[in-house]
Design a protein around this motif. Structure first.
Motif, PDB file in Angstrom:
ATOM      1  N   GLU A  56      52.034  45.425  71.229  1.00  0.00           N
ATOM      2  CA  GLU A  56      53.222  45.231  70.399  1.00  0.00           C
ATOM      3  C   GLU A  56      52.989  44.249  69.264  1.00  0.00           C
ATOM      4  O   GLU A  56      53.582  44.380  68.186  1.00  0.00           O
ATOM      5  N   SER A  57      52.127  43.268  69.460  1.00  0.00           N
ATOM      6  CA  SER A  57      51.893  42.269  68.420  1.00  0.00           C
ATOM      7  C   SER A  57      51.300  42.878  67.157  1.00  0.00           C
ATOM      8  O   SER A  57      51.390  42.282  66.077  1.00  0.00           O
ATOM      9  N   ALA A  58      50.719  44.055  67.262  1.00  0.00           N
ATOM     10  CA  ALA A  58      50.106  44.725  66.115  1.00  0.00           C
ATOM     11  C   ALA A  58      51.060  45.669  65.392  1.00  0.00           C
ATOM     12  O   ALA A  58      50.678  46.279  64.386  1.00  0.00           O
ATOM     13  N   TYR A  59      52.297  45.775  65.861  1.00  0.00           N
ATOM     14  CA  TYR A  59      53.211  46.751  65.268  1.00  0.00           C
ATOM     15  C   TYR A  59      53.485  46.515  63.780  1.00  0.00           C
ATOM     16  O   TYR A  59      53.595  47.490  63.018  1.00  0.00           O
ATOM     17  N   PRO A  60      53.604  45.278  63.313  1.00  0.00           N
ATOM     18  CA  PRO A  60      53.818  45.126  61.863  1.00  0.00           C
ATOM     19  C   PRO A  60      52.702  45.761  61.037  1.00  0.00           C
ATOM     20  O   PRO A  60      52.966  46.432  60.036  1.00  0.00           O
ATOM     21  N   GLY A  61      51.452  45.561  61.452  1.00  0.00           N
ATOM     22  CA  GLY A  61      50.348  46.172  60.728  1.00  0.00           C
ATOM     23  C   GLY A  61      50.342  47.686  60.844  1.00  0.00           C
ATOM     24  O   GLY A  61      50.035  48.394  59.874  1.00  0.00           O
ATOM     25  N   LEU A  62      50.693  48.187  62.026  1.00  0.00           N
ATOM     26  CA  LEU A  62      50.738  49.638  62.217  1.00  0.00           C
ATOM     27  C   LEU A  62      51.858  50.252  61.387  1.00  0.00           C
ATOM     28  O   LEU A  62      51.675  51.295  60.746  1.00  0.00           O
ATOM     29  N   GLU A  63      53.006  49.597  61.383  1.00  0.00           N
ATOM     30  CA  GLU A  63      54.121  50.095  60.566  1.00  0.00           C
ATOM     31  C   GLU A  63      53.744  50.116  59.084  1.00  0.00           C
ATOM     32  O   GLU A  63      54.048  51.095  58.371  1.00  0.00           O
ATOM     33  N   ILE A  93      58.113  52.257  66.359  1.00  0.00           N
ATOM     34  CA  ILE A  93      57.034  53.153  65.925  1.00  0.00           C
ATOM     35  C   ILE A  93      57.437  54.622  66.004  1.00  0.00           C
ATOM     36  O   ILE A  93      57.175  55.399  65.073  1.00  0.00           O
ATOM     37  N   LEU A  94      58.080  55.022  67.089  1.00  0.00           N
ATOM     38  CA  LEU A  94      58.393  56.446  67.253  1.00  0.00           C
ATOM     39  C   LEU A  94      59.379  56.952  66.203  1.00  0.00           C
ATOM     40  O   LEU A  94      59.157  58.034  65.626  1.00  0.00           O
ATOM     41  N   PRO A  95      60.445  56.234  65.889  1.00  0.00           N
ATOM     42  CA  PRO A  95      61.319  56.722  64.814  1.00  0.00           C
ATOM     43  C   PRO A  95      60.621  56.792  63.459  1.00  0.00           C
ATOM     44  O   PRO A  95      60.866  57.718  62.677  1.00  0.00           O
ATOM     45  N   LEU A  96      59.761  55.827  63.178  1.00  0.00           N
ATOM     46  CA  LEU A  96      59.029  55.851  61.914  1.00  0.00           C
ATOM     47  C   LEU A  96      58.079  57.033  61.854  1.00  0.00           C
ATOM     48  O   LEU A  96      57.916  57.669  60.799  1.00  0.00           O
ATOM     49  N   ALA A  97      57.446  57.357  62.987  1.00  0.00           N
ATOM     50  CA  ALA A  97      56.570  58.529  63.033  1.00  0.00           C
ATOM     51  C   ALA A  97      57.357  59.803  62.756  1.00  0.00           C
ATOM     52  O   ALA A  97      56.880  60.690  62.024  1.00  0.00           O
ATOM     53  N   GLN A  98      58.545  59.904  63.317  1.00  0.00           N
ATOM     54  CA  GLN A  98      59.383  61.071  63.031  1.00  0.00           C
ATOM     55  C   GLN A  98      59.736  61.136  61.549  1.00  0.00           C
ATOM     56  O   GLN A  98      59.659  62.206  60.921  1.00  0.00           O
ATOM     57  N   HIS A 153      40.381  52.692  64.912  1.00  0.00           N
ATOM     58  CA  HIS A 153      40.695  52.002  66.159  1.00  0.00           C
ATOM     59  C   HIS A 153      41.230  50.604  65.878  1.00  0.00           C
ATOM     60  O   HIS A 153      40.589  49.794  65.193  1.00  0.00           O
ATOM     61  N   ASN A 154      42.436  50.327  66.376  1.00  0.00           N
ATOM     62  CA  ASN A 154      43.058  49.001  66.253  1.00  0.00           C
ATOM     63  C   ASN A 154      43.154  48.527  64.802  1.00  0.00           C
ATOM     64  O   ASN A 154      43.118  47.325  64.531  1.00  0.00           O
ATOM     65  N   LEU A 155      43.220  49.489  63.882  1.00  0.00           N
ATOM     66  CA  LEU A 155      43.419  49.214  62.452  1.00  0.00           C
ATOM     67  C   LEU A 155      42.258  48.460  61.806  1.00  0.00           C
ATOM     68  O   LEU A 155      42.398  47.936  60.699  1.00  0.00           O
ATOM     69  N   VAL A 156      41.093  48.424  62.445  1.00  0.00           N
ATOM     70  CA  VAL A 156      39.958  47.645  61.944  1.00  0.00           C
ATOM     71  C   VAL A 156      39.421  48.263  60.646  1.00  0.00           C
ATOM     72  O   VAL A 156      39.000  49.423  60.627  1.00  0.00           O
ATOM     73  N   ASP A 157      39.449  47.514  59.567  1.00  0.00           N
ATOM     74  CA  ASP A 157      38.989  47.932  58.231  1.00  0.00           C
ATOM     75  C   ASP A 157      39.593  49.291  57.858  1.00  0.00           C
ATOM     76  O   ASP A 157      38.889  50.221  57.428  1.00  0.00           O
ATOM     77  N   LEU A 158      40.892  49.375  58.014  1.00  0.00           N
ATOM     78  CA  LEU A 158      41.618  50.637  57.861  1.00  0.00           C
ATOM     79  C   LEU A 158      41.377  51.304  56.515  1.00  0.00           C
ATOM     80  O   LEU A 158      41.043  52.496  56.448  1.00  0.00           O
ATOM     81  N   GLU A 159      41.539  50.546  55.421  1.00  0.00           N
ATOM     82  CA  GLU A 159      41.460  51.152  54.088  1.00  0.00           C
ATOM     83  C   GLU A 159      40.076  51.752  53.837  1.00  0.00           C
ATOM     84  O   GLU A 159      39.946  52.863  53.299  1.00  0.00           O
ATOM     85  N   THR A 160      39.038  51.040  54.249  1.00  0.00           N
ATOM     86  CA  THR A 160      37.671  51.523  54.035  1.00  0.00           C
ATOM     87  C   THR A 160      37.436  52.835  54.764  1.00  0.00           C
ATOM     88  O   THR A 160      36.918  53.806  54.189  1.00  0.00           O
ATOM     89  N   HIS A 161      37.807  52.883  56.037  1.00  0.00           N
ATOM     90  CA  HIS A 161      37.516  54.075  56.827  1.00  0.00           C
ATOM     91  C   HIS A 161      38.394  55.256  56.426  1.00  0.00           C
ATOM     92  O   HIS A 161      37.927  56.407  56.434  1.00  0.00           O
ATOM     93  N   LEU A 162      39.640  54.997  56.050  1.00  0.00           N
ATOM     94  CA  LEU A 162      40.483  56.106  55.620  1.00  0.00           C
ATOM     95  C   LEU A 162      39.962  56.755  54.346  1.00  0.00           C
ATOM     96  O   LEU A 162      40.102  57.971  54.156  1.00  0.00           O
ATOM     97  N   VAL A 213      49.417  58.868  64.826  1.00  0.00           N
ATOM     98  CA  VAL A 213      49.332  57.471  65.226  1.00  0.00           C
ATOM     99  C   VAL A 213      49.219  57.452  66.744  1.00  0.00           C
ATOM    100  O   VAL A 213      49.749  58.326  67.431  1.00  0.00           O
ATOM    101  N   GLN A 214      48.492  56.464  67.247  1.00  0.00           N
ATOM    102  CA  GLN A 214      48.384  56.282  68.688  1.00  0.00           C
ATOM    103  C   GLN A 214      48.881  54.885  69.030  1.00  0.00           C
ATOM    104  O   GLN A 214      48.471  53.902  68.400  1.00  0.00           O
TER     105      GLN A 214
END
Length: 279
Positions: free
Chosen positions: A149-156, A182-187, A118-127, A167-168
């Protein structure tokens, strides 16, 4: 509504499993206790399943929503018909494991279909934890989420660094930056996309719902503004499922109608955008 025909589906790229294109969000809507609101949530979840919906999205961030979904699904014996998605929203491996184990208990399930960071919180650990759990069949899919939108760099960056199944992200006629980034990158990366905030948190819907439905809405099989706004989102080929949040059975049935009939082409999407901007 079980007599309106099947819902249109999109395939999850990682497996080819098909998913109805309209799901159900539970933020705020399923933050209820026993009583009138609980009864409405019960009727709503039944209507969702009966209408052909599958993906129900929740989070430990949403108060009691996971438990409400789990209790109602167990009572109505809906679990086999639902695709349960929830999230981990904490820091540290042990805290993440504890929170996710609690989600299993609240949702009353031995397997969670989709667990998202959720919201990229501690992403590496949880993945890292989820890679192990996925290999053991405890979760079927793994993903990451954000809603701004402000979080898109981290999501990308996460999408490029990891082989996420889902991805959500937020997307709507009023929040269109995900269409560009985000959508083109997901594709490109072969990731399913769940769209949250398809009504921009209700702001767009509040602007248009008092207006008469344009005659051209019939061209795309829409009988409500909600369906028009959802079809704007669903028309993008990268979108797997949109998750408007509600517990109202009538609204749920109406939203599911967006997964029936034709989707708008580029010209029709432009017409929707123009109508919303003029509202």
């Amino acid at each position: 509504m079980t007599d309106a025909g099947p819902l249109a589906t999109r395939s999850i790229p990682a497996t080819g499993e098909v998913m109805p294109m309209v799901g159900l969000g539970t933020w705020q809507a399923f933050h209820v206790s026993r009583g009138t609101e609980w009864d409405e949530a019960r009727q709503g979840l039944q209507a969702f399943a009966d209408g052909g919906g599958r993906l129900v999205d929740s989070s430990p961030m949403y108060g009691p929503a996971e438990g409400v979904v789990g209790d109602i699904a167990a009572e109505l014996r809906l679990r086999p018909r639902l695709f349960l998605a929830t999230k981990v929203w904490t820091t540290g491996r042990e805290a993440g494991v504890a929170q996710m184990e609690a989600s299993f208990r609240k949702l009353r399930t031995e397997v969670i279909d989709l667990m998202q960071v959720h919201n990229l919180v501690d992403l590496e650990t949880h993945l890292a934890t989820l890679a192990d759990w996925k290999s053991r069949g405890r979760v079927r899919y793994v993903g990451a989420t954000h809603y701004t939108e402000s979080a898109y760099p981290g999501l990308e960056a996460a999408m490029r660094r990891h082989r996420l199944d889902f991805v959500q992200v937020n997307a709507s006629v009023a929040e269109r930056e995900a269409e560009r980034r985000i959508l083109p990158l997901a594709q490109e990366r072969g990731m399913a996309v769940i769209v949250n905030r398809p009504f921009a948190g209700g702001d767009v819907f509040a602007r248009v719902r008092r207006l008469p439905l344009p005659g051209w809405a019939a061209e795309i099989g829409c009988t409500s503004w909600a369906q028009v706004l959802l079809k704007y989102v669903l028309a993008h080929p990268a979108v797997t499922c949109a998750i408007p949040g509600t517990r109202n059975p009538r609204h749920i049935a109406d939203n599911l109608g967006a997964a029936r009939g034709p989707l708008p082409d580029a010209a029709q999407r432009a017409r929707i955008l123009e109508a919303v901007q003029a509202a």
